[in-house]
Design a protein around this motif. Structure first.
Motif, short mmCIF file in Angstrom:
data_model
loop_
_atom_site.label_atom_id
_atom_site.label_comp_id
_atom_site.label_asym_id
_atom_site.label_seq_id
_atom_site.Cartn_x
_atom_site.Cartn_y
_atom_site.Cartn_z
N ILE A 117 0.82 -1.21 0.00
CA ILE A 117 0.00 0.00 0.00
C ILE A 117 0.86 1.26 0.00
CG2 ILE A 117 -1.86 1.23 1.16
CD1 ILE A 117 -2.69 -1.50 2.37
N ILE A 118 1.71 1.38 1.01
CA ILE A 118 2.50 2.61 1.10
C ILE A 118 3.72 2.55 0.19
CG2 ILE A 118 3.53 4.27 2.70
CD1 ILE A 118 1.98 3.03 4.91
N MET A 195 -15.21 3.02 13.99
CA MET A 195 -15.38 3.22 12.54
C MET A 195 -16.74 3.85 12.25
SD MET A 195 -13.59 0.22 10.33
CE MET A 195 -14.39 -1.21 11.00
N THR A 196 -17.75 3.41 13.01
CA THR A 196 -19.11 3.92 12.78
C THR A 196 -19.20 5.42 13.02
OG1 THR A 196 -19.87 1.81 13.63
CG2 THR A 196 -21.53 3.51 13.36
N THR A 197 -18.56 5.90 14.07
CA THR A 197 -18.72 7.30 14.43
C THR A 197 -17.58 8.18 13.94
OG1 THR A 197 -17.64 6.88 16.53
CG2 THR A 197 -20.04 6.77 16.52
N ALA A 198 -16.56 7.55 13.28
CA ALA A 198 -15.40 8.33 12.85
C ALA A 198 -15.84 9.47 11.94
CB ALA A 198 -14.41 7.43 12.11
N GLY A 199 -15.42 10.68 12.26
CA GLY A 199 -15.70 11.81 11.40
C GLY A 199 -17.03 12.48 11.69
N ILE A 200 -17.96 11.79 12.32
CA ILE A 200 -19.24 12.41 12.64
C ILE A 200 -19.24 12.87 14.09
CG2 ILE A 200 -21.73 12.17 12.67
CD1 ILE A 200 -21.45 9.93 10.66
N VAL A 201 -19.05 11.89 14.98
CA VAL A 201 -19.02 12.23 16.39
C VAL A 201 -17.60 12.61 16.82
CG1 VAL A 201 -19.55 11.44 18.71
CG2 VAL A 201 -20.91 10.63 16.78
N SER A 202 -16.67 11.78 16.38
CA SER A 202 -15.31 11.97 16.87
C SER A 202 -14.35 12.22 15.72
CB SER A 202 -14.88 10.72 17.63
OG SER A 202 -14.87 9.62 16.75
N LEU A 203 -13.36 13.04 15.97
CA LEU A 203 -12.23 13.13 15.06
C LEU A 203 -11.17 12.20 15.64
CD1 LEU A 203 -11.37 16.70 13.81
CD2 LEU A 203 -12.07 14.71 12.53
N PRO A 204 -10.80 11.16 14.90
CA PRO A 204 -9.84 10.20 15.45
C PRO A 204 -8.55 10.89 15.85
CG PRO A 204 -10.78 9.40 13.41
CD PRO A 204 -11.24 10.81 13.55
N GLY A 205 -7.91 10.34 16.88
CA GLY A 205 -6.72 10.95 17.46
C GLY A 205 -5.60 11.18 16.46
N GLY A 214 -0.26 20.27 10.78
CA GLY A 214 -0.18 21.00 9.54
C GLY A 214 -0.45 20.25 8.25
N SER A 215 -0.91 19.01 8.32
CA SER A 215 -1.18 18.27 7.08
C SER A 215 -2.48 18.75 6.45
CB SER A 215 -1.32 16.78 7.36
OG SER A 215 -0.12 16.26 7.78
N PRO A 216 -2.61 18.64 5.10
CA PRO A 216 -3.89 18.95 4.47
C PRO A 216 -4.94 17.95 4.97
CG PRO A 216 -2.17 18.62 2.84
CD PRO A 216 -1.58 18.25 4.15
N PRO A 217 -6.16 18.38 5.31
CA PRO A 217 -7.18 17.51 5.88
C PRO A 217 -7.45 16.27 5.04
CG PRO A 217 -7.86 19.77 6.07
CD PRO A 217 -6.58 19.80 5.29
N MET A 218 -7.45 16.42 3.71
CA MET A 218 -7.77 15.27 2.87
C MET A 218 -6.70 14.18 3.00
SD MET A 218 -10.31 14.41 1.21
CE MET A 218 -10.49 12.73 0.67
N GLU A 219 -5.45 14.60 3.05
CA GLU A 219 -4.37 13.61 3.23
C GLU A 219 -4.51 12.94 4.59
OE1 GLU A 219 -2.28 12.54 0.90
OE2 GLU A 219 -3.51 13.90 -0.32
N ALA A 220 -4.81 13.76 5.60
CA ALA A 220 -4.99 13.21 6.94
C ALA A 220 -6.13 12.21 6.95
CB ALA A 220 -5.26 14.33 7.94
N ALA A 221 -7.22 12.51 6.23
CA ALA A 221 -8.38 11.61 6.18
C ALA A 221 -7.99 10.29 5.53
CB ALA A 221 -9.53 12.26 5.43
N LYS A 222 -7.21 10.37 4.45
CA LYS A 222 -6.85 9.13 3.76
C LYS A 222 -5.98 8.24 4.65
CE LYS A 222 -5.63 11.18 -0.20
NZ LYS A 222 -5.12 11.30 -1.58
N TYR A 223 -5.01 8.87 5.32
CA TYR A 223 -4.18 8.07 6.23
C TYR A 223 -5.01 7.51 7.38
CZ TYR A 223 0.41 8.32 4.24
OH TYR A 223 1.49 8.13 3.43
#
Lengths: 265, 194
Positions: A117-118, A195-205, A214-223
């Motif tokens: 993957i990486i 996984m169910t609440t990721a991004g809605i209720v909680s922003l994962p650590g 300082g990362s772009p949010p989209m990159e952070a979301a993908k990781y």
């Protein structure tokens, strides 16, 4: 966006919150203050050391050294799983079941991520390998500790039911199937929930940390997605392995329930 | 025929006996003498040593689950793992009335059963898969006289069909009614009742 460096004062302010919680626990006689302070202090020492070690480690790429560090991480995680058991398996099994299950799941999934993957070169580049492995070990450790503990304590309280099934001529797998299923569920529910609440209720650590750094949010979301999937697979495989090995160890070659293979405390 | 030779464990002395088809073998012993452990060892539920055979087939050559289907242990306390009574039975033709139970009992929840009902149902459950040997551990201890006699009548009819019964009972009159052979277990070992 530039990385805003945190000063000692910044962190001390955050630490004050934990101290406040400890004082509250003392006032309400919850009895948690001591463990809370010890845990918080441990995290300070361990993470500071980690920061220092990683700084050195990232600058070099010796495979044996990185392998050694991975093994130390695994051993500590294995010990932690054992320490969290109300009823431990006696002998080598006590540490062996958790450690081997974590090795199977965390190491194989980390390697899979690194190779396919990486795609880092070399695959053991510490900047990728160590954080990924740490993340996986930490999460599979929780899943395995919970499932194993659930398996052995339920087997203990439901001895009568298990033996009633053996008496009826059921195989050991049939006799433990309910308990095995519940044990697995208990280990997997936290990651399913997150996984169910990721991004809605909680922003994962991890994503929060990346965005703050300082990362772009989209990159952070993908990781974050990559990490979530890996954690789910790792926790699932690890708990499955631990519950399977553990339940087999609860019976002997004549399919007798052998609770004498557990010791309490 | 079941033959038990030199059956022993760390917790009880060697036991030897044989019982032919249709025979009832009664065992008496003070509490703590190892009666329950003996029955559990015959059913292979605890670690034990010795050579056991059923119809000349050695226990060591039979899978433990198959052995327990044929040599079924019925403990003094019964346990249930599903919600309803009927779910614990493989066959659909159980005659509940034979032990004075309701014909609808298969639909009942385990939690609403009395201890006497549970005990009688446990006997029907043990007979459900047609064992060749039944190991009874004080099974009528919690039953009134009427139900005790019903259980005895059921066991007698099973004995006539060739079942072998090994019955641990502290009730002397019951042993007299049922036994073809009587044994005593005590600190010196396992021997025929004088």
């Amino acid at each position: 966006m530039e990385l805003i460096s945190l000063s000692v004062l910044d962190l001390s302010l955050a630490a004050c919150l934990v101290v406040l919680l400890a004082i509250l626990s003392w006032h309400l006689q919850l009895g948690l203050q001591k463990t809370l302070i010890i845990a918080a202090s441990r995290s300070v020492i361990q993470l500071t050391l980690l920061g220092l070690v990683l700084k050195q480690l990232f600058q070099q790429s010796s495979l044996p050294l990185i392998g050694l560090i991975s093994l130390i991480m695994l051993t500590v995680a294995g010990y932690e799983v054992m320490a969290r058991q109300g009823k431990k398996f006696s002998g080598w099994w006590g540490m062996g079941i958790g450690t081997s299950s974590m090795f199977l799941s965390s190491f194989s999934i980390t390697l899979l991520a690194l190779f396919t993957i990486i795609n880092v070169d070399p695959w053991y580049t510490p900047q990728y390998l160590i954080p990924l492995l740490g993340m996986l070990l930490g999460n599979t450790m929780n899943g395995i500790a919970v499932s194993l503990n659930n398996l052995t304590t339920t087997a203990h309280t439901q001895k009568g039911q298990i033996e009633a099934r053996l008496i009826q001529g059921h195989t050991w797998q049939e006799a433990i199937t309910h308990i095995r299923r519940e044990a697995l569920k208990s280990g997997l529910i936290p990651i399913i929930n997150s996984m169910t609440t990721a991004g809605i209720v909680s922003l994962p650590g991890m994503m929060t940390g990346q965005i703050l750094a300082g990362s772009p949010p989209m990159e952070a979301a993908k990781y974050q997605l990559l990490i979530l999937f890996m954690i789910a697979a790792g926790t699932g495989l690890g708990s499955l392995a631990a519950v399977w090995i553990g339940s087999a160890r609860l019976f002997d070659e004549r399919q007798r329930l052998r609770l004498d293979r557990l010791k309490s405390g | 025929m079941i033959s038990v030779k030199n059956l022993h464990s760390a917790l009880f002395n060697p036991v030897n006996f044989e019982a032919a088809q249709g025979q009832c073998l009664c065992i008496y012993g003070e509490s703590g003498s190892g009666k329950t452990l003996l029955l559990r060892a015959i059913a292979d539920l605890d670690p034990n040593e010795g050579s056991l055979a059923l119809d000349n087939q050695a226990r060591s050559n039979i899978g433990a689950d198959q052995w327990r289907r044929q040599v079924t242990y019925l403990p003094a306390e019964s346990f249930w793992w599903h919600t309803r009574v009927g779910e614990h039975f493989e066959s659909n033709d159980t005659d509940w009335s034979i032990l004075g139970l309701s014909q609808q009992i298969a639909e009942w929840q385990i939690s609403r059963l009395s201890s006497g009902e549970r005990q009688r149902l446990a006997l029907l459950r043990a007979l459900d898969h047609k064992p060749k040997v039944l190991l009874l551990d004080e099974v009528t201890a919690n039953l009134d006289e009427e139900n005790t006699l019903k259980v005895e009548a059921l066991i007698k009819s099973c004995l006539q069909q060739g079942l072998i019964v090994i019955w641990v009972s502290h009730d002397k009159a019951q042993r007299k009614r049922m036994a073809d052979q009587s044994f005593v277990i005590d600190e010196t070992g396992f021997h025929k009742e004088a």
